[in-house]
Design a protein around this motif. Sequence first.
Motif, PDB file in Angstrom:
ATOM      1  N   LYS A  17       3.823  11.263  -0.048  1.00 19.50           N
ATOM      2  CA  LYS A  17       4.996  10.566   0.517  1.00 19.50           C
ATOM      3  C   LYS A  17       5.264   9.212  -0.118  1.00 19.50           C
ATOM      4  O   LYS A  17       6.381   8.919  -0.500  1.00 19.50           O
ATOM      5  CB  LYS A  17       4.825  10.337   2.020  1.00 19.50           C
ATOM      6  N   THR A  35       5.560   2.753   6.493  1.00 18.61           N
ATOM      7  CA  THR A  35       5.219   2.466   7.897  1.00 18.61           C
ATOM      8  C   THR A  35       3.723   2.629   8.154  1.00 18.61           C
ATOM      9  O   THR A  35       3.164   1.966   9.015  1.00 18.61           O
ATOM     10  CB  THR A  35       6.012   3.362   8.881  1.00 18.61           C
ATOM     11  N   GLY A  36       3.060   3.508   7.379  1.00 17.51           N
ATOM     12  CA  GLY A  36       1.612   3.696   7.535  1.00 17.51           C
ATOM     13  C   GLY A  36       0.852   2.404   7.243  1.00 17.51           C
ATOM     14  O   GLY A  36      -0.157   2.095   7.886  1.00 17.51           O
ATOM     15  N   ARG A  40      -2.002   0.478   9.410  1.00 19.25           N
ATOM     16  CA  ARG A  40      -3.277   0.072   8.792  1.00 19.25           C
ATOM     17  C   ARG A  40      -3.544  -1.414   9.020  1.00 19.25           C
ATOM     18  O   ARG A  40      -4.688  -1.825   9.219  1.00 19.25           O
ATOM     19  CB  ARG A  40      -3.245   0.388   7.290  1.00 19.25           C
ATOM     20  N   ARG A  87      -6.674  -0.553   2.606  1.00 18.90           N
ATOM     21  CA  ARG A  87      -6.949   0.770   1.994  1.00 18.90           C
ATOM     22  C   ARG A  87      -8.424   1.129   2.007  1.00 18.90           C
ATOM     23  O   ARG A  87      -8.827   2.099   1.357  1.00 18.90           O
ATOM     24  CB  ARG A  87      -6.445   0.801   0.536  1.00 18.90           C
ATOM     25  N   VAL A  95      -7.638   4.155  11.556  1.00 18.25           N
ATOM     26  CA  VAL A  95      -6.189   3.996  11.748  1.00 18.25           C
ATOM     27  C   VAL A  95      -5.532   5.038  12.661  1.00 18.25           C
ATOM     28  O   VAL A  95      -4.669   4.696  13.467  1.00 18.25           O
ATOM     29  CB  VAL A  95      -5.449   3.862  10.391  1.00 18.25           C
ATOM     30  N   ALA A  99      -3.234   4.305  15.866  1.00 15.46           N
ATOM     31  CA  ALA A  99      -1.837   4.770  15.868  1.00 15.46           C
ATOM     32  C   ALA A  99      -1.506   5.635  17.089  1.00 15.46           C
ATOM     33  O   ALA A  99      -0.345   5.961  17.315  1.00 15.46           O
ATOM     34  CB  ALA A  99      -1.549   5.546  14.587  1.00 15.46           C
ATOM     35  N   ARG A 105       2.428   1.611  18.987  1.00 15.35           N
ATOM     36  CA  ARG A 105       3.594   2.325  18.445  1.00 15.35           C
ATOM     37  C   ARG A 105       4.891   1.620  18.841  1.00 15.35           C
ATOM     38  O   ARG A 105       5.788   1.448  18.030  1.00 15.35           O
ATOM     39  CB  ARG A 105       3.622   3.794  18.911  1.00 15.35           C
ATOM     40  N   GLY A 125       6.473   7.931   6.626  1.00 16.55           N
ATOM     41  CA  GLY A 125       5.517   7.845   7.727  1.00 16.55           C
ATOM     42  C   GLY A 125       5.300   9.202   8.374  1.00 16.55           C
ATOM     43  O   GLY A 125       5.221  10.227   7.692  1.00 16.55           O
ATOM     44  N   ARG A 126       5.171   9.186   9.713  1.00 20.97           N
ATOM     45  CA  ARG A 126       4.945  10.422  10.451  1.00 20.97           C
ATOM     46  C   ARG A 126       6.089  10.710  11.428  1.00 20.97           C
ATOM     47  O   ARG A 126       6.345  11.859  11.765  1.00 20.97           O
ATOM     48  CB  ARG A 126       3.640  10.349  11.266  1.00 20.97           C
ATOM     49  N   ASP A 127       6.738   9.636  11.906  1.00 17.43           N
ATOM     50  CA  ASP A 127       7.743   9.776  12.971  1.00 17.43           C
ATOM     51  C   ASP A 127       9.048   9.084  12.573  1.00 17.43           C
ATOM     52  O   ASP A 127       9.803   8.651  13.439  1.00 17.43           O
ATOM     53  CB  ASP A 127       7.204   9.154  14.273  1.00 17.43           C
ATOM     54  N   ILE A 132      11.735   6.761  14.761  1.00 14.33           N
ATOM     55  CA  ILE A 132      12.155   5.432  14.275  1.00 14.33           C
ATOM     56  C   ILE A 132      13.646   5.445  13.933  1.00 14.33           C
ATOM     57  O   ILE A 132      14.409   4.613  14.406  1.00 14.33           O
ATOM     58  CB  ILE A 132      11.331   4.986  13.035  1.00 14.33           C
ATOM     59  N   ARG A 176      -7.573  13.419  10.538  1.00 17.01           N
ATOM     60  CA  ARG A 176      -6.391  12.573  10.743  1.00 17.01           C
ATOM     61  C   ARG A 176      -5.156  13.413  11.070  1.00 17.01           C
ATOM     62  O   ARG A 176      -4.382  13.084  11.961  1.00 17.01           O
ATOM     63  CB  ARG A 176      -6.136  11.703   9.497  1.00 17.01           C
TER      64      ARG A 176
HETATM   65  O1   DC Z   1       0.423   7.176   5.527  1.00  4.91           O
HETATM   66  P1   DC Z   1      -0.940   6.550   5.798  1.00  4.91           P
HETATM   67  O2   DC Z   1      -2.109   7.455   5.512  1.00  4.91           O
HETATM   68  O3   DC Z   1      -1.107   5.208   5.182  1.00  4.91           O
HETATM   69  O4   DC Z   1      -0.918   6.308   7.389  1.00  4.91           O
HETATM   70  C1   DC Z   1      -2.018   5.770   8.064  1.00  4.91           C
HETATM   71  C2   DC Z   1      -2.077   6.288   9.491  1.00  4.91           C
HETATM   72  O5   DC Z   1      -1.048   5.702  10.259  1.00  4.91           O
HETATM   73  C3   DC Z   1      -1.931   7.789   9.647  1.00  4.91           C
HETATM   74  O6   DC Z   1      -3.187   8.396   9.890  1.00  4.91           O
HETATM   75  C4   DC Z   1      -1.053   7.981  10.847  1.00  4.91           C
HETATM   76  C5   DC Z   1      -0.483   6.648  11.147  1.00  4.91           C
HETATM   77  N1   DC Z   1       0.970   6.597  11.036  1.00  4.91           N
HETATM   78  C6   DC Z   1       1.696   6.879  12.158  1.00  4.91           C
HETATM   79  O7   DC Z   1       1.116   7.233  13.173  1.00  4.91           O
HETATM   80  N2   DC Z   1       3.056   6.770  12.136  1.00  4.91           N
HETATM   81  C7   DC Z   1       3.692   6.396  11.017  1.00  4.91           C
HETATM   82  N3   DC Z   1       5.029   6.278  11.035  1.00  4.91           N
HETATM   83  C8   DC Z   1       2.951   6.135   9.842  1.00  4.91           C
HETATM   84  C9   DC Z   1       1.586   6.254   9.877  1.00  4.91           C
END
Ligand code: DC
Length: 224
Positions: A17, A35-36, A40, A87, A95, A99, A105, A125-127, A132, A176
């Motif tokens: 991503k 956003t991750g 972190r 990192r 993390v 999260a 959040r 990110g994830r969401d 968002i 994760r």
């Molecule tokens: O993309 P990353 O591996 O750097 O993200 C780190 C952690 O943050 C991942 O395990 C889940 C969380 N995360 C999240 O819950 N929502 C997001 N929008 C981005 C990351």
Amino acid sequence: MIKRLTIAIDGPAGAGKSTVARGVAERLGYTYVDTGAMYRAVALQSLRLGISPKDEEGMAALLDETSIVYRTGKTLLNGEDVSEDIRTPQVTALVSGVARIPLVRAFLVECQRRMGAEGGVVMDGRDVGTVILPEAELKIFLTASLQERARRRQLEWLARGAEVTWEEVEQEIGVRDKMDRERKVGPLRIADDAVVIDSTELDVNEVVDQIVQLALAIKGEETP
Ligand code: DC
């Protein structure tokens, strides 16, 4: 016609991503937001202050005193550039637990919404597409097989000098993924209107090309 789009790129760990999102932002002259990295930074601060993510009051106090800014590829924690420190394996292990906390959040989503409000943004990110920026004009769900994602993450760790086996990385991202998919607030899931891209067999440029073409089609422009 919409000129400066909002582009959401979600997906599991190791799908590529951030590399892809950075490439798309560069091609379109947009801002990239990771956003991750912001999750972190909260995890790093809880490690530094010795506050367990299970300690709700402690985490609320931490958020009260914390500013997290993501700007031009750098993550700033209370003004300090922590782009490298976020990192480490310690932060990575913590993390997903951080999260899951609704308070964390809510804090970050509000910040991230403001960052996406003007358009001209590629956010990963994830969401992003589900929570968002549900109004994003283009939503991508980028995925790849677990084996391939573990292979890519292992290469990243090795490049940073961390000796990790493929099995260790596969285990880490498997855990994760599960936490990210199963949490109650903002879980990792495919938005109804997202385009799913499986990058297992594709290189970064091919994925960037696909997304840029989708963006240009929405803008009603020809591929350059
Ligand atoms: O993309 P990353 O591996 O750097 O993200 C780190 C952690 O943050 C991942 O395990 C889940 C969380 N995360 C999240 O819950 N929502 C997001 N929008 C981005 C990351």
